[in-house]
Scaffold this active site. Sequence first.
Site, PDB file in Angstrom:
ATOM      1  N   TYR A  69       0.841  -1.214   0.000  1.00 39.73           N
ATOM      2  CA  TYR A  69       0.000   0.000   0.000  1.00 39.73           C
ATOM      3  C   TYR A  69       0.869   1.254   0.000  1.00 39.73           C
ATOM      4  O   TYR A  69       0.610   2.217  -0.704  1.00 39.73           O
ATOM      5  CB  TYR A  69      -0.907  -0.012   1.227  1.00 39.73           C
ATOM      6  CG  TYR A  69      -1.962   1.069   1.201  1.00 39.73           C
ATOM      7  CD1 TYR A  69      -3.244   0.813   0.717  1.00 39.73           C
ATOM      8  CD2 TYR A  69      -1.680   2.351   1.654  1.00 39.73           C
ATOM      9  CE1 TYR A  69      -4.202   1.802   0.673  1.00 39.73           C
ATOM     10  CE2 TYR A  69      -2.630   3.355   1.619  1.00 39.73           C
ATOM     11  CZ  TYR A  69      -3.895   3.074   1.133  1.00 39.73           C
ATOM     12  OH  TYR A  69      -4.850   4.059   1.093  1.00 39.73           O
ATOM     13  N   PHE A 122      -7.229  19.728 -24.326  1.00 39.33           N
ATOM     14  CA  PHE A 122      -7.937  18.487 -24.640  1.00 39.33           C
ATOM     15  C   PHE A 122      -9.318  18.526 -23.979  1.00 39.33           C
ATOM     16  O   PHE A 122      -9.533  19.281 -23.036  1.00 39.33           O
ATOM     17  CB  PHE A 122      -7.121  17.288 -24.150  1.00 39.33           C
ATOM     18  CG  PHE A 122      -7.771  15.992 -24.493  1.00 39.33           C
ATOM     19  CD1 PHE A 122      -7.921  15.605 -25.820  1.00 39.33           C
ATOM     20  CD2 PHE A 122      -8.281  15.153 -23.510  1.00 39.33           C
ATOM     21  CE1 PHE A 122      -8.559  14.416 -26.145  1.00 39.33           C
ATOM     22  CE2 PHE A 122      -8.916  13.965 -23.833  1.00 39.33           C
ATOM     23  CZ  PHE A 122      -9.055  13.601 -25.158  1.00 39.33           C
ATOM     24  N   ASP A 123     -10.234  17.674 -24.451  1.00 37.09           N
ATOM     25  CA  ASP A 123     -11.632  17.800 -23.979  1.00 37.09           C
ATOM     26  C   ASP A 123     -11.803  17.542 -22.478  1.00 37.09           C
ATOM     27  O   ASP A 123     -12.589  18.221 -21.825  1.00 37.09           O
ATOM     28  CB  ASP A 123     -12.620  16.979 -24.824  1.00 37.09           C
ATOM     29  CG  ASP A 123     -12.289  15.507 -24.931  1.00 37.09           C
ATOM     30  OD1 ASP A 123     -11.275  15.081 -24.364  1.00 37.09           O
ATOM     31  OD2 ASP A 123     -13.057  14.765 -25.579  1.00 37.09           O
ATOM     32  N   ASP A 213       1.031  19.661 -20.670  1.00 35.37           N
ATOM     33  CA  ASP A 213       0.280  18.416 -20.796  1.00 35.37           C
ATOM     34  C   ASP A 213       1.187  17.544 -21.653  1.00 35.37           C
ATOM     35  O   ASP A 213       1.287  17.727 -22.873  1.00 35.37           O
ATOM     36  CB  ASP A 213      -1.073  18.672 -21.467  1.00 35.37           C
ATOM     37  CG  ASP A 213      -1.840  17.363 -21.685  1.00 35.37           C
ATOM     38  OD1 ASP A 213      -1.188  16.298 -21.786  1.00 35.37           O
ATOM     39  OD2 ASP A 213      -3.074  17.412 -21.782  1.00 35.37           O
ATOM     40  N   ALA A 215       1.276  14.327 -22.406  1.00 33.05           N
ATOM     41  CA  ALA A 215       0.796  13.003 -22.825  1.00 33.05           C
ATOM     42  C   ALA A 215       1.624  12.441 -23.984  1.00 33.05           C
ATOM     43  O   ALA A 215       1.920  11.265 -24.036  1.00 33.05           O
ATOM     44  CB  ALA A 215      -0.677  13.085 -23.223  1.00 33.05           C
ATOM     45  N   LYS A 256      -0.439   7.201 -23.327  1.00 31.30           N
ATOM     46  CA  LYS A 256       0.068   7.507 -24.670  1.00 31.30           C
ATOM     47  C   LYS A 256       1.571   7.183 -24.668  1.00 31.30           C
ATOM     48  O   LYS A 256       1.958   6.029 -24.749  1.00 31.30           O
ATOM     49  CB  LYS A 256      -0.196   8.975 -25.017  1.00 31.30           C
ATOM     50  CG  LYS A 256      -1.653   9.282 -25.346  1.00 31.30           C
ATOM     51  CD  LYS A 256      -2.500   9.547 -24.163  1.00 31.30           C
ATOM     52  CE  LYS A 256      -3.849  10.097 -24.511  1.00 31.30           C
ATOM     53  NZ  LYS A 256      -4.732  10.124 -23.335  1.00 31.30           N
ATOM     54  N   HIS A 447     -19.929  14.036 -26.839  1.00 31.08           N
ATOM     55  CA  HIS A 447     -19.496  13.134 -27.926  1.00 31.08           C
ATOM     56  C   HIS A 447     -19.418  11.680 -27.488  1.00 31.08           C
ATOM     57  O   HIS A 447     -19.577  10.772 -28.274  1.00 31.08           O
ATOM     58  CB  HIS A 447     -18.169  13.593 -28.523  1.00 31.08           C
ATOM     59  CG  HIS A 447     -17.083  13.839 -27.524  1.00 31.08           C
ATOM     60  ND1 HIS A 447     -17.201  14.746 -26.501  1.00 31.08           N
ATOM     61  CD2 HIS A 447     -15.867  13.287 -27.385  1.00 31.08           C
ATOM     62  CE1 HIS A 447     -16.110  14.748 -25.792  1.00 31.08           C
ATOM     63  NE2 HIS A 447     -15.270  13.864 -26.293  1.00 31.08           N
TER      64      HIS A 447
END
Length: 457
Positions: A69, A122-123, A213, A215, A256, A447
């Site tokens: 843990y 990004f969304d 970001d 990614a 990604k 979407h």
Amino acid sequence: MKGEPWRIKMVEPIPRLSREEREARLEMAELNVFRLSSEDVMIDLLTDSGTGAMSQAQWAALLEGDEAYAGSRSFAALKEAVEAVTGFSHFFPVHQGRGGEKILIPHLVQRRGPYVLGNMHFDTTRAHIELAGGKPLDFLTPEAKDLESLYPFKGNADVEAMEAFIQEVGPNQVALVILTLTCNSVGGQPVSLANAREVARLCRTYDIPFFLDAARFAENAFLVREREKELAEEQIGDIARRFFDLADGFLMSAKKDGLVNMGGLLALREEELYWELAPAVIALEGYLTYGGLSGRDMAALAVGLKEAVDPHHLAQRTGQVRYLAHLLEGEGIPFQKPPGGHGVFVEAGRFLPHLTPEDYPGVALAAALYLEAGVRGVEVGTFMMGRDPETGKERRAPAEFLRLAIPRRVYTDRHMEDVAEGLFHLKRRAPQIPGVKVTQEPHALRHFLASFAWKGT
Ligand code: F0G
């Protein structure tokens, strides 16, 4: 060597469906490709997120995952990798990219002010900003909107416009700036190091936190090495590091370029901010040394982060994107040029010129391509951009795209030929492809959840 830089050790059979079966499945999904079962998809280019194949080294690491843990050995391995690749030593593992967004964004919006500026959010980032009562604003370089232009850095931020905005509202109204590498929503387009430096300088001048970001940090590094002269001789890892060095922190969906199926990171330069955020991480994600991930997931990510900057991997990956783009170009199919890092963004608006943005050409083309070839791509356009929560008005996207996102290390170039062929057939019948109308729309992130019907039915 021209071939892929790996051998295939395990295979997954691809389902085969007849046209009639695909018609039935798409109807059941109410024309929304998110609602198809993967069993009904032959080539799945819905996303490159979490859909890659892990290496044997990652699978081996997985077996040695430590599920303690607190203070697990796998966390220590991840910390070593994060420090080596990014230079950050304060970070939280999180269950995926949006887990980090949920921790960071509300905190800074509350503490500083509503505006979150970026090249193009990004969304999920946009959704988290709005859920926190903030206002997401995109300052994308204008070249990105000219899809035929070969401008090499269409992911760049328009720094002048950003600065004018900061002066207008006052720097203390700006919660943070997020630069997305590569810029997904506009075609996986790279951000130049020169541009990232400018944005960092702007943030320092006005004392605004500057986040990446990250990614697709490795694909960004690969593309800028090709396109930015001063970096031509550098190692990919060193280039990536130059970007990380500019930032006060980063968000990363590790699904990604982390080369794992699930996971994310939130890293911070300042120890003080780390401790401010720590209680929220424990409450929302998990204890500080696992943050919603299994030990084995962290172990695989520790390996994936290092594999991500391998130039052979990146050459194959961007090469495959370019191969698909080259096939489409040969048949005059329009797409965002030059092709970016993780997929080809077909210009649905021009592929279906008889449709207006209100006919959602990206949604229509995604449905038509599934029917034609069993290939699943997804709209990235006005429908994905959603509505302004205050006015209820639709936000207009810079272009109406059908995104064909290519998973990492999964498909061969022959599969790209199948995808291209599907589009060639559709091109001949393009004038007969109708637009779609919305039959059901949720209040946010529409979407993923909406239903459609063909117009005229
Ligand atoms: N930032 C960028 C640039 C992304 O592309 C994504 C996800 C996220 C953040 C959120 O990360 O999914 O791990 O929570 N993009 C996927 C896509 C879903 O299909 O482009 P997540």
